[in-house]
Design a protein around this motif. Sequence first.
Motif, mmCIF file in Angstrom:
data_model
loop_
_atom_site.group_PDB
_atom_site.id
_atom_site.type_symbol
_atom_site.label_atom_id
_atom_site.label_comp_id
_atom_site.label_asym_id
_atom_site.label_seq_id
_atom_site.Cartn_x
_atom_site.Cartn_y
_atom_site.Cartn_z
ATOM 1 N N LEU A 174 98.769 -7.706 21.937
ATOM 2 C CA LEU A 174 97.840 -7.989 23.030
ATOM 3 C C LEU A 174 98.205 -9.308 23.723
ATOM 4 O O LEU A 174 98.067 -9.425 24.947
ATOM 5 C CB LEU A 174 96.406 -8.050 22.498
ATOM 6 N N ALA A 175 98.655 -10.274 22.917
ATOM 7 C CA ALA A 175 99.061 -11.549 23.515
ATOM 8 C C ALA A 175 100.246 -11.355 24.454
ATOM 9 O O ALA A 175 100.287 -11.917 25.556
ATOM 10 C CB ALA A 175 99.404 -12.560 22.417
ATOM 11 N N TYR A 176 101.230 -10.564 24.011
ATOM 12 C CA TYR A 176 102.362 -10.260 24.883
ATOM 13 C C TYR A 176 101.889 -9.569 26.163
ATOM 14 O O TYR A 176 102.323 -9.911 27.272
ATOM 15 C CB TYR A 176 103.354 -9.347 24.161
ATOM 16 N N THR A 177 100.990 -8.594 26.003
ATOM 17 C CA THR A 177 100.528 -7.812 27.149
ATOM 18 C C THR A 177 99.775 -8.683 28.151
ATOM 19 O O THR A 177 100.048 -8.651 29.361
ATOM 20 C CB THR A 177 99.631 -6.658 26.677
ATOM 21 N N PHE A 178 98.832 -9.485 27.651
ATOM 22 C CA PHE A 178 98.035 -10.317 28.555
ATOM 23 C C PHE A 178 98.875 -11.438 29.172
ATOM 24 O O PHE A 178 98.677 -11.788 30.341
ATOM 25 C CB PHE A 178 96.829 -10.892 27.824
ATOM 26 N N ALA A 179 99.798 -12.006 28.392
ATOM 27 C CA ALA A 179 100.661 -13.055 28.943
ATOM 28 C C ALA A 179 101.496 -12.515 30.093
ATOM 29 O O ALA A 179 101.689 -13.189 31.112
ATOM 30 C CB ALA A 179 101.562 -13.616 27.847
ATOM 31 N N ARG A 180 102.004 -11.288 29.938
ATOM 32 C CA ARG A 180 102.794 -10.678 31.014
ATOM 33 C C ARG A 180 101.909 -10.315 32.198
ATOM 34 O O ARG A 180 102.275 -10.543 33.356
ATOM 35 C CB ARG A 180 103.496 -9.429 30.476
ATOM 36 N N ARG A 181 100.728 -9.763 31.917
ATOM 37 C CA ARG A 181 99.857 -9.288 32.993
ATOM 38 C C ARG A 181 99.366 -10.435 33.874
ATOM 39 O O ARG A 181 99.219 -10.293 35.098
ATOM 40 C CB ARG A 181 98.668 -8.538 32.395
ATOM 41 N N TYR A 182 99.087 -11.589 33.258
ATOM 42 C CA TYR A 182 98.520 -12.711 34.012
ATOM 43 C C TYR A 182 99.537 -13.827 34.256
ATOM 44 O O TYR A 182 99.154 -14.959 34.555
ATOM 45 C CB TYR A 182 97.311 -13.274 33.274
ATOM 46 N N ALA A 183 100.827 -13.504 34.122
ATOM 47 C CA ALA A 183 101.862 -14.534 34.258
ATOM 48 C C ALA A 183 101.841 -15.204 35.630
ATOM 49 O O ALA A 183 102.165 -16.390 35.753
ATOM 50 C CB ALA A 183 103.240 -13.923 33.991
ATOM 51 N N TYR A 184 101.448 -14.461 36.672
ATOM 52 C CA TYR A 184 101.453 -15.011 38.032
ATOM 53 C C TYR A 184 100.051 -15.383 38.514
ATOM 54 O O TYR A 184 99.857 -15.648 39.691
ATOM 55 C CB TYR A 184 102.084 -14.005 38.993
ATOM 56 N N ASP A 185 99.100 -15.401 37.586
ATOM 57 C CA ASP A 185 97.732 -15.788 37.926
ATOM 58 C C ASP A 185 97.653 -17.312 37.966
ATOM 59 O O ASP A 185 97.780 -17.986 36.942
ATOM 60 C CB ASP A 185 96.764 -15.225 36.882
ATOM 61 N N ARG A 186 97.437 -17.874 39.153
ATOM 62 C CA ARG A 186 97.473 -19.336 39.302
ATOM 63 C C ARG A 186 96.238 -20.026 38.725
ATOM 64 O O ARG A 186 96.178 -21.254 38.730
ATOM 65 C CB ARG A 186 97.642 -19.704 40.779
ATOM 66 N N SER A 187 95.274 -19.254 38.262
ATOM 67 C CA SER A 187 94.147 -19.891 37.580
ATOM 68 C C SER A 187 94.570 -20.461 36.225
ATOM 69 O O SER A 187 93.888 -21.321 35.669
ATOM 70 C CB SER A 187 92.997 -18.894 37.394
ATOM 71 N N PHE A 188 95.714 -19.985 35.695
ATOM 72 C CA PHE A 188 96.312 -20.588 34.501
ATOM 73 C C PHE A 188 97.263 -21.676 35.000
ATOM 74 O O PHE A 188 98.389 -21.401 35.432
ATOM 75 C CB PHE A 188 97.050 -19.539 33.671
ATOM 76 N N THR A 189 96.806 -22.916 34.945
ATOM 77 C CA THR A 189 97.512 -24.030 35.571
ATOM 78 C C THR A 189 98.963 -24.135 35.145
ATOM 79 O O THR A 189 99.853 -24.365 35.961
ATOM 80 C CB THR A 189 96.783 -25.354 35.255
ATOM 81 N N PHE A 190 99.227 -23.984 33.858
ATOM 82 C CA PHE A 190 100.584 -24.069 33.347
ATOM 83 C C PHE A 190 101.048 -22.740 32.781
ATOM 84 O O PHE A 190 101.782 -22.689 31.788
ATOM 85 C CB PHE A 190 100.693 -25.177 32.288
ATOM 86 N N GLY A 191 100.630 -21.648 33.387
ATOM 87 C CA GLY A 191 101.118 -20.339 32.994
ATOM 88 C C GLY A 191 100.464 -19.805 31.729
ATOM 89 O O GLY A 191 99.501 -20.369 31.194
ATOM 90 N N THR A 192 100.996 -18.703 31.243
ATOM 91 C CA THR A 192 100.418 -18.004 30.088
ATOM 92 C C THR A 192 101.333 -18.037 28.880
ATOM 93 O O THR A 192 101.224 -17.207 27.977
ATOM 94 C CB THR A 192 100.122 -16.540 30.465
ATOM 95 N N GLY A 193 102.252 -19.000 28.844
ATOM 96 C CA GLY A 193 103.210 -19.075 27.747
ATOM 97 C C GLY A 193 102.599 -19.359 26.394
ATOM 98 O O GLY A 193 103.220 -19.100 25.362
ATOM 99 N N LYS A 194 101.365 -19.888 26.364
ATOM 100 C CA LYS A 194 100.732 -20.237 25.085
ATOM 101 C C LYS A 194 99.870 -19.120 24.528
ATOM 102 O O LYS A 194 99.234 -19.308 23.488
ATOM 103 C CB LYS A 194 99.887 -21.506 25.249
#
Length: 426
Positions: free
Chosen positions: A72-92
């Motif tokens: 799920l972490a892989y899926t959500f990180a990929r899905r929201y990778a370009y969501d700018r509400s995550f200031t420093f991306g979804t790598g964590k």
Amino acid sequence: MIEADELLQAHDHVFLGADHDRAERRTWGVIILCSVMMIAEIAGGALFGSLALIADGLHMSTHAGALLLAALAYTFARRYAYDRSFTFGTGKFGDLAGYTSAIVLAMIALLIGYEAVERLLNPVAISFNEAIPIAMLGLVVNIASAWLLSGGHHHGHGHGHSHEHGHGHADAHDHDDEPRRVELDGTTVQLAIFEDHVPPRFRIAAASGPLPNATDISIETVRPDGRRQTFTFENRGGFLESRDEIPEPHAFLARICLRRAGEQQLRELQFDEHEHHHDASHHRDNNMRAAVVHVMADAAVSVLVIVGLLLARTFGWLWMDPLAGLIGALVIANWSAGLARDTGAILLDRMPDGRIAEKIRKTIESEGDAVTDLHLWRLGPGHLGAIVCVATSLEREPAHYRQRLARFTDLSHITVEVQCTRSASG
């Protein structure tokens, strides 16, 4: 005057691991495999009275849960990778999943430990002929799972650069901190920049033939801006070491000079520094690490289960079965503590690598400027963020320092603040 670093064009904040998509697919596949085995072990342990088998099944259930968190972490990180509400991306996302998995595993370890002590005090009958084959099947599944996951865990972080511009007999190497072979007057020597826990210095060792006298050899470095520096050597017993330290960055032409009997031999080697870090923890995909180490721990517990059941059946030592479960609980607890420590440090933005921070500081200060503040943290597997505040008396733009830091290939997001310290009268 303070100048903030302004980017000339928009850039994304995608800080995912190099093999993110492939790791995601493999994780979902292993979830299906392990879920089937989890049900078989728990049911078999309940039917045949084996605590160790139940412990292995419970551990596999937590493993299946951890794999689900990872997927799920892989899926959500990929899905929201370009969501700018995550200031420093979804790598964590992966680190958050790993930390959550560690907490759940710690709770399960306590439960298994409690049950093991209970069975030691109150032994129960075990159906060995049914329990042992199931435990062996569990071991096979764990080995298969580890193999499948490891196939998606190899991240190629090598940079594969070969920068040999030498004259004479000099071998090219991908890493400038590895020895470079040079032939001098019939002797082959190895030249390296040594900096393990000490200031960087040249070291020369004999590859074939006698080691040259320290007084006969010298190295002159010529940097891209024309600066030159000559290094003389001392014999350290088995190798020669330069008396002076090598300033950062280690990018220069090295002219090696050997003087013997009034004759002079000259060889040249090009050093182009690329960062190959000794501490690669910031490259680690903790999401995949949680899955891989978990199934390896499962395999270890499966071995303990089999050994405990065989000894209990052969010698009548019923206490061996719960003892195997207790040891398994300790294995799980130890793994849980390590994972919680590492992922927790990332979630709290602890500095991931002191060596990189020191190299960044030396790179900036090698021109006489001063680093007044430095923040370094992990954005995702293989991605680091940095905020650097520089005090300088010269007219320099932030772009100047960004260019100097470009050789740090792991710095995916850099913010530079420049403070001019030149007085108004100057």
